[in-house]
Design a protein around this motif. Sequence first.
Motif, mmCIF file in Angstrom:
data_model
loop_
_atom_site.group_PDB
_atom_site.id
_atom_site.type_symbol
_atom_site.label_atom_id
_atom_site.label_comp_id
_atom_site.label_asym_id
_atom_site.label_seq_id
_atom_site.Cartn_x
_atom_site.Cartn_y
_atom_site.Cartn_z
ATOM 1 N N ALA A 1 0.854 -1.190 0.000
ATOM 2 C CA ALA A 1 0.000 0.000 0.000
ATOM 3 C C ALA A 1 0.891 1.242 0.000
ATOM 4 C CB ALA A 1 -0.898 0.000 1.222
ATOM 5 N N LYS A 2 0.434 2.255 -0.681
ATOM 6 C CA LYS A 2 1.196 3.501 -0.739
ATOM 7 C C LYS A 2 0.637 4.493 0.295
ATOM 8 C CE LYS A 2 3.283 2.906 -5.040
ATOM 9 N NZ LYS A 2 4.060 1.706 -4.719
ATOM 10 N N TYR A 3 1.424 5.523 0.526
ATOM 11 C CA TYR A 3 0.943 6.663 1.305
ATOM 12 C C TYR A 3 1.445 7.900 0.590
ATOM 13 C CZ TYR A 3 5.689 6.174 3.105
ATOM 14 O OH TYR A 3 7.050 6.039 3.194
ATOM 15 N N SER A 4 0.981 9.049 0.982
ATOM 16 C CA SER A 4 1.320 10.275 0.261
ATOM 17 C C SER A 4 2.833 10.463 0.212
ATOM 18 C CB SER A 4 0.663 11.474 0.949
ATOM 19 O OG SER A 4 1.003 12.644 0.255
ATOM 20 N N SER A 5 3.354 10.724 -0.995
ATOM 21 C CA SER A 5 4.800 10.794 -1.178
ATOM 22 C C SER A 5 5.422 11.957 -0.402
ATOM 23 C CB SER A 5 5.134 10.912 -2.668
ATOM 24 O OG SER A 5 4.544 12.078 -3.195
ATOM 25 N N ILE A 6 4.618 12.936 -0.040
ATOM 26 C CA ILE A 6 5.139 14.121 0.636
ATOM 27 C C ILE A 6 5.862 13.770 1.939
ATOM 28 C CG2 ILE A 6 3.054 14.652 2.006
ATOM 29 C CD1 ILE A 6 4.826 17.386 0.157
ATOM 30 N N PHE A 7 5.426 12.697 2.588
ATOM 31 C CA PHE A 7 5.989 12.381 3.904
ATOM 32 C C PHE A 7 7.331 11.668 3.813
ATOM 33 C CE2 PHE A 7 1.333 12.670 4.580
ATOM 34 C CZ PHE A 7 1.383 13.889 5.217
ATOM 35 N N ASN A 8 7.831 11.513 2.597
ATOM 36 C CA ASN A 8 9.155 10.936 2.420
ATOM 37 C C ASN A 8 10.239 12.000 2.300
ATOM 38 O OD1 ASN A 8 8.443 8.168 2.492
ATOM 39 N ND2 ASN A 8 7.478 8.463 0.488
ATOM 40 N N TYR A 9 9.849 13.245 2.612
ATOM 41 C CA TYR A 9 10.852 14.315 2.634
ATOM 42 C C TYR A 9 11.202 14.611 4.087
ATOM 43 C CZ TYR A 9 9.852 15.077 -2.292
ATOM 44 O OH TYR A 9 9.712 14.920 -3.641
ATOM 45 N N PRO A 10 12.466 15.016 4.335
ATOM 46 C CA PRO A 10 12.888 15.235 5.729
ATOM 47 C C PRO A 10 12.465 16.610 6.275
ATOM 48 C CG PRO A 10 14.734 15.628 4.243
ATOM 49 C CD PRO A 10 13.559 15.214 3.374
ATOM 50 N N THR A 11 12.347 16.697 7.597
ATOM 51 C CA THR A 11 12.078 17.987 8.252
ATOM 52 C C THR A 11 13.396 18.470 8.866
ATOM 53 O OG1 THR A 11 11.260 16.623 10.088
ATOM 54 C CG2 THR A 11 9.624 17.776 8.781
ATOM 55 N N LEU A 12 14.107 19.305 8.121
ATOM 56 C CA LEU A 12 15.474 19.672 8.505
ATOM 57 C C LEU A 12 15.534 20.783 9.528
ATOM 58 C CD1 LEU A 12 17.089 19.579 4.933
ATOM 59 C CD2 LEU A 12 16.959 17.740 6.629
ATOM 60 N N THR A 13 14.573 21.714 9.478
ATOM 61 C CA THR A 13 14.619 22.839 10.421
ATOM 62 C C THR A 13 13.227 23.049 11.020
ATOM 63 O OG1 THR A 13 13.941 24.613 8.910
ATOM 64 C CG2 THR A 13 16.270 24.001 8.893
ATOM 65 N N TRP A 14 13.164 23.895 12.030
ATOM 66 C CA TRP A 14 11.869 24.203 12.658
ATOM 67 C C TRP A 14 10.905 24.827 11.641
ATOM 68 C CZ3 TRP A 14 8.384 23.150 15.963
ATOM 69 C CH2 TRP A 14 7.359 24.066 16.231
ATOM 70 N N ALA A 15 11.462 25.594 10.692
ATOM 71 C CA ALA A 15 10.607 26.240 9.692
ATOM 72 C C ALA A 15 9.833 25.203 8.871
ATOM 73 C CB ALA A 15 11.447 27.122 8.773
ATOM 74 N N ASP A 16 10.388 24.001 8.771
ATOM 75 C CA ASP A 16 9.692 22.954 8.017
ATOM 76 C C ASP A 16 8.333 22.630 8.639
ATOM 77 O OD1 ASP A 16 12.099 22.996 6.744
ATOM 78 O OD2 ASP A 16 12.330 20.830 6.644
ATOM 79 N N ILE A 17 8.238 22.763 9.954
ATOM 80 C CA ILE A 17 6.962 22.490 10.620
ATOM 81 C C ILE A 17 5.932 23.539 10.188
ATOM 82 C CG2 ILE A 17 5.803 22.272 12.880
ATOM 83 C CD1 ILE A 17 7.788 19.983 12.090
ATOM 84 N N GLY A 18 6.406 24.773 10.026
ATOM 85 C CA GLY A 18 5.527 25.817 9.517
ATOM 86 C C GLY A 18 5.118 25.550 8.074
ATOM 87 N N ALA A 19 6.117 25.179 7.250
ATOM 88 C CA ALA A 19 5.840 24.952 5.825
ATOM 89 C C ALA A 19 4.901 23.754 5.635
ATOM 90 C CB ALA A 19 7.143 24.728 5.077
ATOM 91 N N ILE A 20 5.057 22.739 6.461
ATOM 92 C CA ILE A 20 4.161 21.580 6.355
ATOM 93 C C ILE A 20 2.736 22.012 6.669
ATOM 94 C CG2 ILE A 20 3.513 19.394 7.462
ATOM 95 C CD1 ILE A 20 6.436 18.682 7.636
ATOM 96 N N GLY A 21 2.577 22.788 7.744
ATOM 97 C CA GLY A 21 1.234 23.224 8.109
ATOM 98 C C GLY A 21 0.601 24.063 7.005
#
Lengths: 96, 333
Positions: B123-143
Amino acid sequence: MTNQQNWPLWEVFIRSKQGLDHKHVGSLHAADAGMAMENARDVYTRRQEGVSIWVVESAHIHASNPEEAESFFDPANDKVYRHPTFYNLPDSLKNM
Amino acid sequence: MPTATNPNKQPVIQDPACQAGSDAELRFQQKVDNDLKIEPRDWMPEKYRQTLIRQISQHAHSEIVGMLPEGNWITRAPSLRRKATLIAKVQDEAGHGLYLYSAAETLGISRDEMIDQLHSGRAKYSSIFNYPTLTWADIGAIGWLVDGAAIMNQVPICRCSYGPYARAMVRICKEESFHQRQGFEILLTLSKGTEAQKRMCQDAINRWWWPSVMMFGPHDEASPHTAQSMKWKIKRFSNDELRQRFVDMCAQQVKVLCMELPDPELRYNPSRGHYDFGPIDWQEFHQVINGNGPCNRERLSARIRAHQEGQWVREAATAHAAKQAAKLEKQVA
């Protein structure tokens, strides 16, 4: 792959506020009623959506058969006189 | 059983696909056309069932795997407020996964089967979650971007023909809007910070933009199942329609941040009334979908490990339940 050893499925009913009926919101798996209750709280009321929860094992629910819905509910089909709008009354009649 | 006919509705125009089908299939399509919901025990075409199982379970897996990149920052959130918010958000994702697994189960697949499909890579899942969260700003960008794209995709599913899926989506969409807003707030704060914080903000947007644009899936002409899904009202808009809406929305919102979207071709086209944007790197998309993204292996192994490490808890709960039930039986006897 290891499994959950078939934790039974539970249906969750929530009373959103005092004075309203419990309403079906969804289902979840749990080993027993206590766990079903706590899981229901965490899954379905994280934003104060409820003041009371019922959980019941899905296996204990008996449901009408959708294939037979037409005949099953047929007895009510031709009894429009059960509705107040069936009765023609003059507009001058108030408060009825 | 005779076909239920509603005298107020136009007769359904028979297209060849329907004529080929059975009476049951015809009645089913009629219900869908009349915007009646299909419920678990109603008759449905096998392909409808399979399509939904695949779509809902993949959606559930995405929620569950989606906890991982964000969970990465819970211990390092910059303040107690941010930490509490992030925990609540990740907890919501778990809840969304559970709503969706339950909805899929009503179609006759078991939870264990779905988890097995995820863990074995079937089964697949959304490909987006295969990218790393390198900085705190990534949490903002994900949201802002990832949840923003997810909302764009999900709002129309609230009107999906399958009742349990539609109802789960209503709940999910209500909760998602906080996710998007908290993300934007994180970026907004960074965008007003030091030079380093501004750079961090722009860098996160740069890295998350294209993967978010890809979340809408292949172009319409490369999406063979869209027509059938739209006929069944599982899908209400095509991939490209939703993608365009997302680009239009973000192109405006990014101005509030005084940041830029990393696309030199992005510009408003008055003749279309939409933003034009540059080509999507589909090779990257397919690489990530097929298991070669930056974090595919890490994500899957984290899921499998969590499941295995939870085994004793599941066993203990089962044993406890059995013991309590036995005790109760003894008392009654």
